[in-house]
Design a protein around this motif. Structure first.
Motif, PDB file in Angstrom:
ATOM      1  N   ARG A  67       0.871  -1.110  -0.246  1.00  0.00           N
ATOM      2  CA  ARG A  67      -0.081  -0.156  -0.054  1.00  0.00           C
ATOM      3  C   ARG A  67       0.848   1.339  -0.031  1.00  0.00           C
ATOM      4  O   ARG A  67       0.874   2.082   0.788  1.00  0.00           O
ATOM      5  CB  ARG A  67      -0.959  -0.069   1.229  1.00  0.00           C
ATOM      6  CG  ARG A  67      -1.988  -1.071   1.114  1.00  0.00           C
ATOM      7  CD  ARG A  67      -2.934  -1.079   2.397  1.00  0.00           C
ATOM      8  NE  ARG A  67      -3.711   0.136   2.619  1.00  0.00           N
ATOM      9  CZ  ARG A  67      -3.783   1.054   3.464  1.00  0.00           C
ATOM     10  NH1 ARG A  67      -3.110   0.616   4.541  1.00  0.00           N
ATOM     11  NH2 ARG A  67      -4.638   1.975   3.415  1.00  0.00           N
ATOM     12  N   TYR A  69       2.127   4.820  -1.663  1.00  0.00           N
ATOM     13  CA  TYR A  69       1.481   6.036  -2.357  1.00  0.00           C
ATOM     14  C   TYR A  69       2.394   7.074  -2.660  1.00  0.00           C
ATOM     15  O   TYR A  69       3.514   7.073  -2.250  1.00  0.00           O
ATOM     16  CB  TYR A  69       0.378   7.015  -1.297  1.00  0.00           C
ATOM     17  CG  TYR A  69      -0.688   5.715  -0.904  1.00  0.00           C
ATOM     18  CD1 TYR A  69      -2.068   5.716  -1.576  1.00  0.00           C
ATOM     19  CD2 TYR A  69      -0.513   5.058   0.222  1.00  0.00           C
ATOM     20  CE1 TYR A  69      -2.957   4.867  -1.246  1.00  0.00           C
ATOM     21  CE2 TYR A  69      -1.462   4.042   0.567  1.00  0.00           C
ATOM     22  CZ  TYR A  69      -2.733   3.932  -0.106  1.00  0.00           C
ATOM     23  OH  TYR A  69      -3.703   3.186   0.315  1.00  0.00           O
ATOM     24  N   ARG A  88      -4.338   8.013  -4.571  1.00  0.00           N
ATOM     25  CA  ARG A  88      -5.109   7.887  -3.198  1.00  0.00           C
ATOM     26  C   ARG A  88      -6.021   6.770  -3.283  1.00  0.00           C
ATOM     27  O   ARG A  88      -6.185   5.847  -2.248  1.00  0.00           O
ATOM     28  CB  ARG A  88      -5.990   9.128  -2.812  1.00  0.00           C
ATOM     29  CG  ARG A  88      -6.838   9.550  -3.697  1.00  0.00           C
ATOM     30  CD  ARG A  88      -7.675  10.664  -3.446  1.00  0.00           C
ATOM     31  NE  ARG A  88      -8.018  10.845  -1.928  1.00  0.00           N
ATOM     32  CZ  ARG A  88      -8.880  11.820  -1.602  1.00  0.00           C
ATOM     33  NH1 ARG A  88      -8.919  12.920  -2.101  1.00  0.00           N
ATOM     34  NH2 ARG A  88      -9.344  11.690  -0.209  1.00  0.00           N
ATOM     35  N   ASN A  89      -6.569   6.164  -4.423  1.00  0.00           N
ATOM     36  CA  ASN A  89      -7.455   5.010  -4.517  1.00  0.00           C
ATOM     37  C   ASN A  89      -6.862   3.901  -5.082  1.00  0.00           C
ATOM     38  O   ASN A  89      -7.556   3.023  -5.339  1.00  0.00           O
ATOM     39  CB  ASN A  89      -8.692   5.551  -5.322  1.00  0.00           C
ATOM     40  CG  ASN A  89      -9.508   6.503  -4.661  1.00  0.00           C
ATOM     41  OD1 ASN A  89      -9.919   6.220  -3.346  1.00  0.00           O
ATOM     42  ND2 ASN A  89      -9.840   7.820  -5.264  1.00  0.00           N
ATOM     43  N   HIS A  90      -5.391   4.069  -5.497  1.00  0.00           N
ATOM     44  CA  HIS A  90      -4.773   3.006  -6.102  1.00  0.00           C
ATOM     45  C   HIS A  90      -3.394   2.737  -5.732  1.00  0.00           C
ATOM     46  O   HIS A  90      -2.520   3.159  -6.362  1.00  0.00           O
ATOM     47  CB  HIS A  90      -4.859   3.155  -7.593  1.00  0.00           C
ATOM     48  CG  HIS A  90      -6.091   3.266  -8.329  1.00  0.00           C
ATOM     49  ND1 HIS A  90      -6.998   2.046  -8.530  1.00  0.00           N
ATOM     50  CD2 HIS A  90      -6.843   4.504  -8.752  1.00  0.00           C
ATOM     51  CE1 HIS A  90      -8.190   2.572  -9.192  1.00  0.00           C
ATOM     52  NE2 HIS A  90      -8.045   3.953  -9.363  1.00  0.00           N
ATOM     53  N   TRP A 119      -2.343   5.603 -11.723  1.00  0.00           N
ATOM     54  CA  TRP A 119      -2.566   7.240 -11.647  1.00  0.00           C
ATOM     55  C   TRP A 119      -2.149   8.016 -12.595  1.00  0.00           C
ATOM     56  O   TRP A 119      -0.831   7.642 -13.087  1.00  0.00           O
ATOM     57  CB  TRP A 119      -2.257   7.933 -10.288  1.00  0.00           C
ATOM     58  CG  TRP A 119      -2.503   9.430 -10.355  1.00  0.00           C
ATOM     59  CD1 TRP A 119      -3.728   9.835  -9.624  1.00  0.00           C
ATOM     60  CD2 TRP A 119      -1.716  10.448 -10.581  1.00  0.00           C
ATOM     61  NE1 TRP A 119      -3.617  11.333  -9.653  1.00  0.00           N
ATOM     62  CE2 TRP A 119      -2.152  11.641 -10.197  1.00  0.00           C
ATOM     63  CE3 TRP A 119      -0.376  10.516 -11.065  1.00  0.00           C
ATOM     64  CZ2 TRP A 119      -1.798  12.882 -10.191  1.00  0.00           C
ATOM     65  CZ3 TRP A 119       0.448  11.799 -11.041  1.00  0.00           C
ATOM     66  CH2 TRP A 119      -0.270  13.024 -10.805  1.00  0.00           C
ATOM     67  N   SER A 160      -6.504  17.101  -2.128  1.00  0.00           N
ATOM     68  CA  SER A 160      -7.332  15.866  -1.441  1.00  0.00           C
ATOM     69  C   SER A 160      -7.861  16.219  -0.240  1.00  0.00           C
ATOM     70  O   SER A 160      -9.031  16.948  -0.044  1.00  0.00           O
ATOM     71  CB  SER A 160      -6.086  15.086  -0.953  1.00  0.00           C
ATOM     72  OG  SER A 160      -5.149  14.490  -1.946  1.00  0.00           O
ATOM     73  N   TRP A 184     -10.634  11.677   3.785  1.00  0.00           N
ATOM     74  CA  TRP A 184      -9.961  10.321   3.610  1.00  0.00           C
ATOM     75  C   TRP A 184     -11.048   9.240   3.972  1.00  0.00           C
ATOM     76  O   TRP A 184     -11.761   9.612   4.819  1.00  0.00           O
ATOM     77  CB  TRP A 184      -8.771  10.238   4.408  1.00  0.00           C
ATOM     78  CG  TRP A 184      -7.568  10.793   4.019  1.00  0.00           C
ATOM     79  CD1 TRP A 184      -7.295  11.591   2.825  1.00  0.00           C
ATOM     80  CD2 TRP A 184      -6.205  10.553   4.355  1.00  0.00           C
ATOM     81  NE1 TRP A 184      -6.024  12.200   2.777  1.00  0.00           N
ATOM     82  CE2 TRP A 184      -5.334  11.485   3.521  1.00  0.00           C
ATOM     83  CE3 TRP A 184      -5.489   9.884   5.493  1.00  0.00           C
ATOM     84  CZ2 TRP A 184      -4.048  11.633   3.880  1.00  0.00           C
ATOM     85  CZ3 TRP A 184      -4.266   9.937   5.660  1.00  0.00           C
ATOM     86  CH2 TRP A 184      -3.536  10.785   4.688  1.00  0.00           C
ATOM     87  N   LYS A 185     -10.870   7.983   3.741  1.00  0.00           N
ATOM     88  CA  LYS A 185     -11.857   6.910   4.200  1.00  0.00           C
ATOM     89  C   LYS A 185     -11.301   6.681   5.550  1.00  0.00           C
ATOM     90  O   LYS A 185     -12.105   6.448   6.219  1.00  0.00           O
ATOM     91  CB  LYS A 185     -11.560   5.697   3.506  1.00  0.00           C
ATOM     92  CG  LYS A 185     -11.995   5.668   2.152  1.00  0.00           C
ATOM     93  CD  LYS A 185     -11.840   4.291   1.358  1.00  0.00           C
ATOM     94  CE  LYS A 185     -12.666   4.225  -0.011  1.00  0.00           C
ATOM     95  NZ  LYS A 185     -12.462   3.099  -0.643  1.00  0.00           N
ATOM     96  N   ASP A 189      -5.954   5.570   5.650  1.00  0.00           N
ATOM     97  CA  ASP A 189      -6.400   5.113   4.117  1.00  0.00           C
ATOM     98  C   ASP A 189      -6.737   6.322   3.603  1.00  0.00           C
ATOM     99  O   ASP A 189      -7.917   6.908   3.792  1.00  0.00           O
ATOM    100  CB  ASP A 189      -7.611   4.122   4.164  1.00  0.00           C
ATOM    101  CG  ASP A 189      -8.092   3.771   2.749  1.00  0.00           C
ATOM    102  OD1 ASP A 189      -7.492   4.251   1.886  1.00  0.00           O
ATOM    103  OD2 ASP A 189      -8.914   2.755   2.757  1.00  0.00           O
ATOM    104  N   GLY A 191      -7.790   6.982   0.508  1.00  0.00           N
ATOM    105  CA  GLY A 191      -8.656   6.552  -0.358  1.00  0.00           C
ATOM    106  C   GLY A 191      -9.922   7.826  -0.121  1.00  0.00           C
ATOM    107  O   GLY A 191     -10.353   8.397   1.015  1.00  0.00           O
ATOM    108  N   THR A 192     -10.667   8.104  -1.272  1.00  0.00           N
ATOM    109  CA  THR A 192     -11.944   9.025  -1.251  1.00  0.00           C
ATOM    110  C   THR A 192     -13.069   8.733  -0.254  1.00  0.00           C
ATOM    111  O   THR A 192     -13.720   7.549  -0.485  1.00  0.00           O
ATOM    112  CB  THR A 192     -12.530   9.191  -2.568  1.00  0.00           C
ATOM    113  OG1 THR A 192     -11.505   9.480  -3.745  1.00  0.00           O
ATOM    114  CG2 THR A 192     -13.530  10.064  -2.545  1.00  0.00           C
TER     115      THR A 192
END
Length: 640
Positions: A67, A69, A88-90, A119, A160, A184-185, A189, A191-192
C-alpha cells in the motif's frame, strides 16, 4: 481511464534509467523531453521545494512495504503530515513504483510489471514540447511549459483533504473545473471518503459540507468579510483572504502575511473541518477553529421556515420564523422539529399592509434559491421584495457596506442565531403579524388612541360602539350631553367620578349620554339590523359597494373625525368578525391599528348563520329564503 504505457522496449530503457540513477534528492524542478518515457522519481527518491518546506515522494503507513502512495508532505515536520496524495485510491503493492512522464505528456504512477498506470494527470501536450515538473514553495506540484511558463496541470487543482494557503476553493465557470476538499476513508487510508467541502454556485454561491450528496453543514454565502455561517472568521494580521465572484470563476483563497507561518485547513474522515497552525516551539499543531460542532450547526436542523437558537437554554432551540407556526404542534412539543413551520394564516402574503420583521444576528438561509443584485440599496431591496409575491425575506448582500440585495423566493432553510455576530434577516409577514411584533418591540411610536370601543355579540356580530376618534368630539359635546335627560334605568356617574375614570384609564372613556346621542337614544329606527348596533353583514354589503359612509351619522360631518379615520374604524370592525379566527386581530393589534397609519388587510366576507324561518313551528308553512339568525352565547366566569 488512463492511457496504456509504452511497449516493452521503452520499459526496459526506463528500468535501466532507474537502476543507473539510484536514490536521489532533487531540490529543483526537473526538465524533460516528452519524446521519450523518462522517470521523474522512483520509490526512495524525493523532490524537495527550494525552501525545503515540502517534499514529494513515495510513502506508506505503519512502515508497511505494501500500500505505497505518491504524495506531498511537510518536509521539516518530524511526523509524516501529508497535504496531497496522487494515487489515493490505487496504492502500489511493492516498492518498485515509479513516477514518470509518458509519450502523451502525462505524469503517471506505475510499476514495470503493470500495463496500465495507477494514476495519471490525464494531460496531452505536443510531442515536440519540453515540459518541466516543479514542486513550488507553496506545496503545489505543477507540469509547466518552460518557454511560456504555461501551467498544463497542477496538484492545487485537485486537492485531497487539505486546504493550503494559495489554494482555491470554488468553481471555474469557464471550464467547469471545481476545486474542493474530499475526506479520507480512514486515518491510514487516503482513499476518497464520504465528505466533501465545496462552494455551490447555484443561486448565490455558498460553502457547504456534504456527506455524499446530502448537505451536512453550511458555511453560507460570502458576506464581504467572511462566510455568513463562520462568525469567528474575522480579519487577521496573519491571514489574507481573497474572494472572487465574477463571470470567470467563484473562489476563495487564503494567503499568509508571515511567510514562516505554517497554516492548513483539513477535512477529516468523520466530516469535521479543522483550521490549525504549526507551533514550532512545541512541535505540534494548534487548532483554532472547527465545524460543525454545535447542535444548530447541522444543516436544516429545525426544518423549513425556522430558526435554530442555541442560546435559549430553557426553551426548545428551534423557533419558527416570524409569521410562521409549527406544522405539528404535538411533534414540536416533543422536540421534533423535522416538520418545520408553515404560515400562520394561509394566503396571507401579497396583501395590503404587509411588512418585514427583523431577525438579528443569524446565518442567512440557504441561498440556492436566492436572487442577488449587488448594486441595489437595502431600501430598494425591501420594496423589490414587497413587490414580488414569491419573496419571503431579504438582506444586504454585502455586510461590510450594507449594500446589495439578496432576496429569497421560497421556503427559508437552515437559519440559525449567533450570540454576537451574524446578519440581519428581514422576514415577510402580513399586517396582523407586523402589528403584533410592533406592539411587542415598541419599535413604532404609538399614537394616543382616541376612541373606539369594540363590542362582540353572536358568533355573528362584533360591532364598533363608537366612531368617535378624536378627543375634541367628546369635549364639544361634554357639557351639552350632561344636561340631557333620558328615560334610562340606572344612574350616571357624577362629574368627579367621570373625570377620574377618564384620567386613570388606559383607554378613552365615553359617557353613556354621548353614546346615546350617537345612536339617537338607541332608536330602533336607527338600528341597522338585529343585534347590537347593526348587522355586520349589512356593513359588509355596503363595504363591497363602496358606500359604507351611508352608515355615518350626519352629526359627525362637522367633527374632526375625517373620512379616512371613519373608513379605517369600519374596516377594523370588519376584520374583527372574520370567519376564520386566525384572521381576526387581537385587541392589542386593534389598538395598534387605530393608533397608527399602517396599511390594513382587506376584510373577507364575515361569518353569518343561515337558517330557515318556520311559522308556528310548522315546517309546511316555512318561508323560503336564507336569514341571518342572531343566536347569542355568553360565557360566565366562576371563581375557583
Amino acid at each position: 481511464m488512463n492511457p496504456l504505457l509504452p511497449q516493452r522496449p521503452v520499459f526496459l530503457i526506463s528500468l535501466f534509467f532507474v537502476i543507473f540513477v539510484g536514490t536521489t534528492h532533487f531540490s529543483f524542478g526537473l526538465q524533460i523531453n516528452s519524446n521519450s518515457t523518462i522517470q521523474i522519481i522512483k520509490d526512495g527518491d524525493l523532490l524537495v521545494s527550494t525552501n525545503k518546506r515540502f517534499a514529494l515522494g513515495f510513502f506508506n503507513f505503519n512502515n508497511s512495504t505494501t500500500r505505497r502512495y505518491v504524495g506531498i508532505w511537510y518536509n521539516q515536520i518530524p511526523q509524516l503530515t501529508l497535504v496531497w496524495v496522487a494515487n489515493r485510491n490505487h496504492p502500489l503493492n511493492d516498492t518498485s513504483g515509479t513516477l514518470a512522464l509518458d509519450l502523451h505528456g502525462n505524469v503517471i504512477v506505475f510499476t514495470p510489471t503493470q500495463t496500465i498506470s495507477l494514476w495519471s494527470t490525464n494531460t496531452t501536450i505536443r510531442s515536440n514540447d519540453d515540459v518541466s515538473i516543479q514542486l513550488s514553495n507553496t506545496g503545489n506540484l505543477a507540469l509547466i511549459q518552460p518557454q511560456t511558463q504555461k501551467v498544463i496541470w497542477q496538484s492545487f487543482d485537485y486537492p485531497s483533504n487539505v486546504f493550503l494557503p494559495y489554494m482555491k476553493l470554488g468553481v471555474n465557470r469557464r471550464t467547469g473545473l471545481s476545486w474542493f476538499l474530499t475526506s479520507w476513508k480512514a486515518l491510514d487510508d487516503p482513499g476518497t471518503g464520504s465528505f466533501t467541502s465545496r462552494i455551490d454556485p447555484t443561486g448565490y454561491p455558498q460553502l457547504i459540507l456534504y456527506e455524499g450528496k446530502v448537505p451536512r453543514w453550511r458555511a453560507g454565502p460570502w458576506t464581504g468579510r467572511r462566510w455568513s455561517g463562520v462568525p469567528e472568521m474575522t480579519r487577521s494580521f496573519i491571514i489574507n483572504t481573497s474572494y472572487v465572484d465574477n463571470s470567470e470563476e467563484v473562489s476563495l483563497t487564503n494567503g499568509v502575511t508571515v511567510d514562516t507561518v505554517l497554516m492548513r485547513m483539513t477535512l477529516d474522515e468523520s466530516g469535521l473541518v479543522h483550521r490549525s497552525t504549526w507551533n514550532q516551539h512545541e512541535k505540534k499543531w494548534n487548532e483554532f477553529w472547527s465545524a460543525p460542532i454545535e447542535w444548530c450547526d447541522t444543516y436544516n436542523r429545525c426544518g423549513l421556515n425556522s430558526n435554530c437558537d442555541p442560546y435559549d437554554a430553557e426553551q426548545f432551540q428551534c423557533k419558527c420564523l416570524p409569521g410562521f407556526k409549527p406544522r405539528s404542534e404535538e411533534n414540536w412539543f416533543y422536540r421534533d422539529a423535522s416538520g418545520g413551520c408553515i404560515r400562520k394564516r394561509s394566503n396571507a402574503t401579497c396583501r395590503a399592509g404587509e411588512g418585514f420583521v427583523k431577525v438579528a444576528r443569524v446565518k442567512v438561509p440557504d441561498t440556492s434559491i436566492a436572487h442577488v443584485d449587488k448594486n441595489m440599496s437595502l431600501e430598494a431591496c425591501e420594496q423589490a421584495c414587497l413587490n414580488n409575491c414569491n419573496c419571503t425575506a431579504y438582506t444586504s448582500a454585502n455586510e461590510m457596506t450594507g449594500t446589495g440585495c439578496m432576496m429569497w423566493l421560497g421556503d427559508l432553510i437552515d437559519t440559525r442565531t449567533y450570540a454576537s455576530a451574524g446578519q440581519d434577516l428581514y422576514v415577510r409577514v402580513d399586517a396582523i403579524e407586523l402589528a403584533q411584533y410592533a406592539q411587542k418591540s415598541k419599535t413604532h411610536p404609538t399614537k394616543k388612541v382616541i376612541a373606539i370601543v369594540v363590542v362582540s355579540f353572536v358568533a355573528l356580530v362584533v360591532l364598533v360602539t363608537s366612531l368617535f376618534y378624536l378627543w375634541d368630539v367628546v369635549r364639544k359635546n361634554k357639557e351639552r350631553s350632561r344636561t340631557l335627560s333620558f328615560n334610562f334605568i340606572g344612574e350616571l356617574p357624577n362629574s368627579k367620578e367621570f373625570d377620574e375614570s377618564r384620567t386613570s384609564s388606559d383607554l378613552p372613556v365615553f359617557d353613556l349620554l354621548t353614546i346615546a346621542k350617537a345612536t339617537d337614544h338607541f332608536s330602533f329606527t336607527n338600528k341597522l339590523g338585529e343585534g347590537g348596533f347593526g348587522a355586520v353583514y349589512k356593513v359588509w354589503e355596503l363595504w363591497k359597494l363602496d358606500s359604507v359612509m351611508e352608515l355615518v351619522d350626519s352629526s359627525l360631518e362637522e367633527s374632526s373625525c375625517g373620512y379616512k379615520i371613519i373608513i379605517r374604524c369600519l374596516q377594523i370592525g370588519l376584520l374583527c368578525v372574520q370567519e376564520d379566527p386566525t384572521d381576526r386581530p387581537t385587541m392589542s393589534t386593534v389598538i395598534f391599528m387605530l393608533g397608527s397609519e399602517v396599511s390594513l388587510p382587506s376584510p373577507k366576507k364575515p361569518a353569518f348563520i343561515l337558517k330557515r324561518k318556520y311559522n308556528s313551528g310548522d315546517p309546511s308553512t316555512s318561508t323560503e329564503g336564507a336569514n341571518s339568525v342572531n343566536d347569542l352565547t355568553i360565557s360566565i366566569i366562576h371563581a375557583r
